[in-house]
Design an enzyme around this catalytic site. Structure first.
Site, PDB file in Angstrom:
ATOM      1  N   ASP A  69      82.880 -34.956  21.993  1.00 37.07           N
ATOM      2  CA  ASP A  69      84.119 -35.716  22.195  1.00 37.07           C
ATOM      3  C   ASP A  69      85.159 -34.869  22.928  1.00 37.07           C
ATOM      4  O   ASP A  69      85.051 -33.632  23.014  1.00 37.07           O
ATOM      5  CB  ASP A  69      84.637 -36.122  20.797  1.00 37.07           C
ATOM      6  CG  ASP A  69      85.474 -37.384  20.805  1.00 37.07           C
ATOM      7  OD1 ASP A  69      85.891 -37.826  21.885  1.00 37.07           O
ATOM      8  OD2 ASP A  69      85.711 -37.929  19.705  1.00 37.07           O
ATOM      9  N   ASP A 112      86.382 -46.696  22.329  1.00 35.27           N
ATOM     10  CA  ASP A 112      86.693 -46.780  20.904  1.00 35.27           C
ATOM     11  C   ASP A 112      86.986 -48.218  20.506  1.00 35.27           C
ATOM     12  O   ASP A 112      87.094 -48.520  19.315  1.00 35.27           O
ATOM     13  CB  ASP A 112      87.926 -45.921  20.576  1.00 35.27           C
ATOM     14  CG  ASP A 112      87.540 -44.469  20.326  1.00 35.27           C
ATOM     15  OD1 ASP A 112      86.339 -44.187  20.208  1.00 35.27           O
ATOM     16  OD2 ASP A 112      88.453 -43.627  20.263  1.00 35.27           O
TER      17      ASP A 112
HETATM   18  C1  DGJ Z   1      87.268 -40.446  19.281  1.00 35.14           C
HETATM   19  C2  DGJ Z   1      85.916 -41.058  19.372  1.00 35.14           C
HETATM   20  O1  DGJ Z   1      85.842 -41.920  20.466  1.00 35.14           O
HETATM   21  C3  DGJ Z   1      85.622 -41.786  18.078  1.00 35.14           C
HETATM   22  O2  DGJ Z   1      84.407 -42.459  18.167  1.00 35.14           O
HETATM   23  C4  DGJ Z   1      85.611 -40.775  16.972  1.00 35.14           C
HETATM   24  O3  DGJ Z   1      84.549 -39.882  17.179  1.00 35.14           O
HETATM   25  C5  DGJ Z   1      86.926 -40.035  16.921  1.00 35.14           C
HETATM   26  N1  DGJ Z   1      87.293 -39.497  18.185  1.00 35.14           N
HETATM   27  C6  DGJ Z   1      86.875 -38.931  15.907  1.00 35.14           C
HETATM   28  O4  DGJ Z   1      87.976 -38.140  15.942  1.00 35.14           O
END
Ligand code: DGJ
Length: 738
Positions: A487, A557
């Protein structure tokens, strides 16, 4: 395989790159300036009819020469060029700007010679399209020189044998004795003449990635860019140039895509004679690269695609290229596992027991992998701490034997185990920051701008990359791990490195990206059996650069199925379905609050690399039964979805009814996905028609026992009647040849 060829017509000084589908032509014009002629459908032979028309135009200067000797009809300012210089007679946007020691910024590169190679040379330290055998492509490398600067410019053009694709890049070498400061080096320039051009770009935001926007070009400048340190949710490094009548299935489209994950810019400039200059490359804002004598600077690669079969034709070319010759490794063509991710089920609030519970419920449903998201390391119970401390949070997981215990129980359940990491970041509340505050990117005596309460590590420094590599490798050596979600949850500010002198601070943003690539390369090489997924707060770094290291990426997300229709539709313009992960989450949706059926959520997520991200213990037995059916359906059709040909039929940006289709390479199978966003009284009727089937073959729909001709499915089609009177409805239909 058909072949690619590159000819040089020495008499007219014309280069002709061609394969069965496309031709790319340019010419060495008067003054040894490279002039662009043509990029489009293949032509057998070119007879020099597109030579630059000499017209004496006021205020467009001419080539240097003695009074009376100068050709007043010849100006760089209106000449279509391959790679234009700055401040030497072309007032449009330049492709290359270099500051000399005397402060002058002019550039004027003239053709010297060329070389043709079989295959495609490797670009050091950068992601790129590749070939597996020399017959797959030919590469033309043209050398130009700016005699005043004593600098060489190498323009590289790779034409693939079987694809409507040209890969381009540029490299500068300082051959002189002075230090040159590279202020701009585009990856590609394309000067096109079609007057009615429109451009499609993918703008967006966190939770709203890759929205399709199409507009005609005004005179002057139009630009699409990211200056955020990552390719960004906000503007994807891809554009398409289309004719006004181009649709999904007909008309011309030229795609321009960067294989790059950092600051980028696409500039389009319509000049005063209605030509359009397209430039793409590293964003010049804040960029400046010191080039000492004998040093080279390599621009990232750009991938050009030409299609006469509309946007779907362009997307097909990109899907195949990115899947087959950009993505790499063991998982390139592997069936991607169906995951259950705990993020939206627990956020930071979990312990080993909760995790075991999720796994216990997921395994009988046929789900294949459990992913432990953010919160398993350091002392991370919220997003304020622990980034940079990549050792397990012993207290949080101790009752279950730690990470190793969880991994073992997941594996005992017959599932695979994955974890989340965010290697490029640091929290102030971390051991790493306490020991090395200078590892965070920052400007001396200036506040660090926080974002999500975290800071960016200076990946332009080797010791920082090494420190993170060592920590992550230690976990991977210790615990059986099958998957990593990488990430990146903030963008870069106060871009400055404690390790570089003042003259090199303009290099930091690009060096940062090179550091990210280096860590990704090292980890994927050292751990080839781990499937890596890219992520950046959802789909904030969804680009061909990251795809070179990670074959899949979290698309957004936002898991709301209605919003996802647009996000996935837009993403499919330039990226293959095998790269796009999509999860079913809870209803009401956590990002939009919208209620939607499990069917709709499943039917949208199943059009990507499928998974779940919700608290299974909140679901009824009926829901769980439906999930096991969805999982079984996806497994049956996984290969067709992940590696079949994907065609968009009806756009969520234009219609309440949305449709897309997957077709197997041999046309024996197809899946039609149909969605209706809002229910309507007196719903308007229209037809949904399939495409790319064998018109003379018969197709059976096993679910209904009905049989249809391929021609019938493609020309007669189906009514879009809603299955139910409700918002957010969908259905998936499978047909196979009999
Ligand atoms: C952003 C990601 O896109 C989410 O899926 C998740 O992993 C969060 N970060 C966790 O902090």
């Amino acid at each position: 395989m058909t072949s690619a060829s590159i000819f040089f017509d020495a008499e007219n000084k014309v280069f002709h790159l061609k394969n069965d589908q496309i031709s790319y032509l340019f010419q060495v014009e008067t003054g040894d300036i490279l002039s662009h002629l043509y990029f489009g459908r293949q032509i057998a032979t070119y007879h020099d009819q597109r030579r630059y028309p000499r017209i004496d135009r006021g205020f467009s200067p001419n080539l240097a020469g003695d009074p009376g000797q100068v050709d007043r009809g010849y100006s760089k300012d209106t000449l279509r060029q391959e790679f234009s210089g700055f401040d030497t007679g072309d007032f449009r946007q330049p492709a290359v700007v270099i500051r000399a020691e005397n402060g002058a910024q002019a550039t004027d590169f003239r053709y010297v010679d060329y070389e043709i190679q079989a295959g495609k040379p490797n670009l050091a330290d950068l992601p790129q399209a590749y070939v597996l055998a020399p017959e797959e492509a030919k590469t033309l490398i043209v050398r130009l020189v700016d005699a005043t600067l004593d600098a060489e410019l190498y323009l590289s053009y790779t034409i693939f044998a079987d694809r409507p694709v040209i890969a381009r890049t540029a490299k500068l070498i300082n051959r002189g004795t002075q230090t040159l400061q590279v202020e701009k080096l585009a990856s590609v320039q394309l000067d096109v003449i079609e007057n009615q051009l429109e451009v499609i770009a993918l703008h967006g935001a966190h939770l709203r990635e890759r929205q399709v926007e199409r507009k005609s070009l005004p005179h002057g400048m139009t630009s699409f860019a990211s200056h955020r340190g990552g390719s960004s949710h906000h503007m994807n490094p891809f554009i398409a140039l289309v004719a006004p009548d181009t649709t999904e299935d007909s008309g011309t489209a030229i795609g321009v895509q960067l294989v790059y994950s950092g600051n980028h810019q696409f500039t389009l400039e319509k000049d005063y004679v209605d030509q359009v200059r397209v430039l793409a490359g590293i964003n010049e804002q804040g960029f400046s690269w010191q080039l000492l004598p004998d040093e080279a600077f390599q621009a990232p690669e750009a991938l050009l695609v030409y299609s006469e079969a509309g946007l779907n034709g362009m997307s097909q070319a990109y899907h195949h290229l990115l899947r087959e010759r950009v993505a790499r490794g063991r998982f390139q063509y592997a069936p991607r596992p169906i995951v259950i991710n705990n993020w939206e089920a627990t956020y930071f609030n979990f312990d080993a027991e909760k995790i075991d519970h999720i796994v216990d419920q997921a395994a009988p449903l046929g789900i294949e992998m459990f992913v432990l998201d953010d919160g398993w390391f350091g002392h991370r119970d919220a997003d304020k701490s622990s980034l940079g401390d990549w050792y397990e949070y012993a207290d949080k997981l101790k009752s279950g034997g730690g990470l190793a215990g969880i991994s073992q129980r997941v594996h005992n359940r017959g599932m695979q185990f994955g974890i989340w990491i965010e290697p490029e970041m640091v929290s102030k509340d971390s051991q790493l920051y306490q020991a090395h505050p200078d590892y965070a990117i920052q400007i001396p005596n200036r506040d660090m701008t926080p974002s999500r309460d975290q800071y960016v590590l200076d990946f332009s420094r080797q010791e920082v990359v090494d420190a993170i590599y060592d920590q992550i490798a230690a976990i991977l050596d210790d615990v059986p791990i099958d998957y990593i979600k990488w990430d990146m949850n903030r963008h870069l500010t106060e871009v400055y490195s404690a390790a570089l002198p003042a003259a090199q601070q303009g290099e930091v943003a690009h060096r940062y990206v090179l550091g990210v690539y280096q860590l990704a390369e090292r980890l994927t090489t050292a751990y080839p059996d781990i499937l890596f997924e890219g992520c950046s707060g959802g789909g904030g770094r969804f680009d061909a650069g990251m795809l070179y290291y990670f074959p899949q990426s979290w698309a957004s997300d936002n898991t709301d199925p209605v919003d996802r229709l647009k996000i996935q539709y837009g993403t499919s313009l330039s990226y293959p379905i095998s790269s796009m992960t999509a999860h079913v989450s809870a209803s009401p949706n956590h990002q939009t609050g919208r209620l939607s059926s499990l069917t709709m959520r499943g039917d949208v997520a199943m059009a990507g690399v499928f998974g779940y991200e919700l608290d299974l213990s909140q679901l009824s037995d009926t829901d769980k039964t439906q999930i096991s059916e969805q999982v079984a359906f996806y497994k049956t059709h996984r290969d067709l979805i992940q590696y079949g040909d994907f065609y968009r039929i009806e756009s969520p940006f234009e219609s309440n009814d949305v449709a897309w289709q997957f077709v197997s390479a041999d046309k024996t199978e197809t899946l039609l996905f149909q969605y209706r966003v809002l229910s309507e009284g007196q719903p308007p009727l229209h037809l949904t028609k399939l495409s790319h089937l064998a018109s003379d073959k018969t197709y059976l729909e096993p679910a209904t026992g009905q049989v249809f001709g391929g021609d019938e499915l493609m020309t007669v089609g189906f009514y879009n009647v809603p299955l139910q009177q409700a918002d957010f409805t969908s259905r998936v239909r499978y047909f196979k040849q009999v």
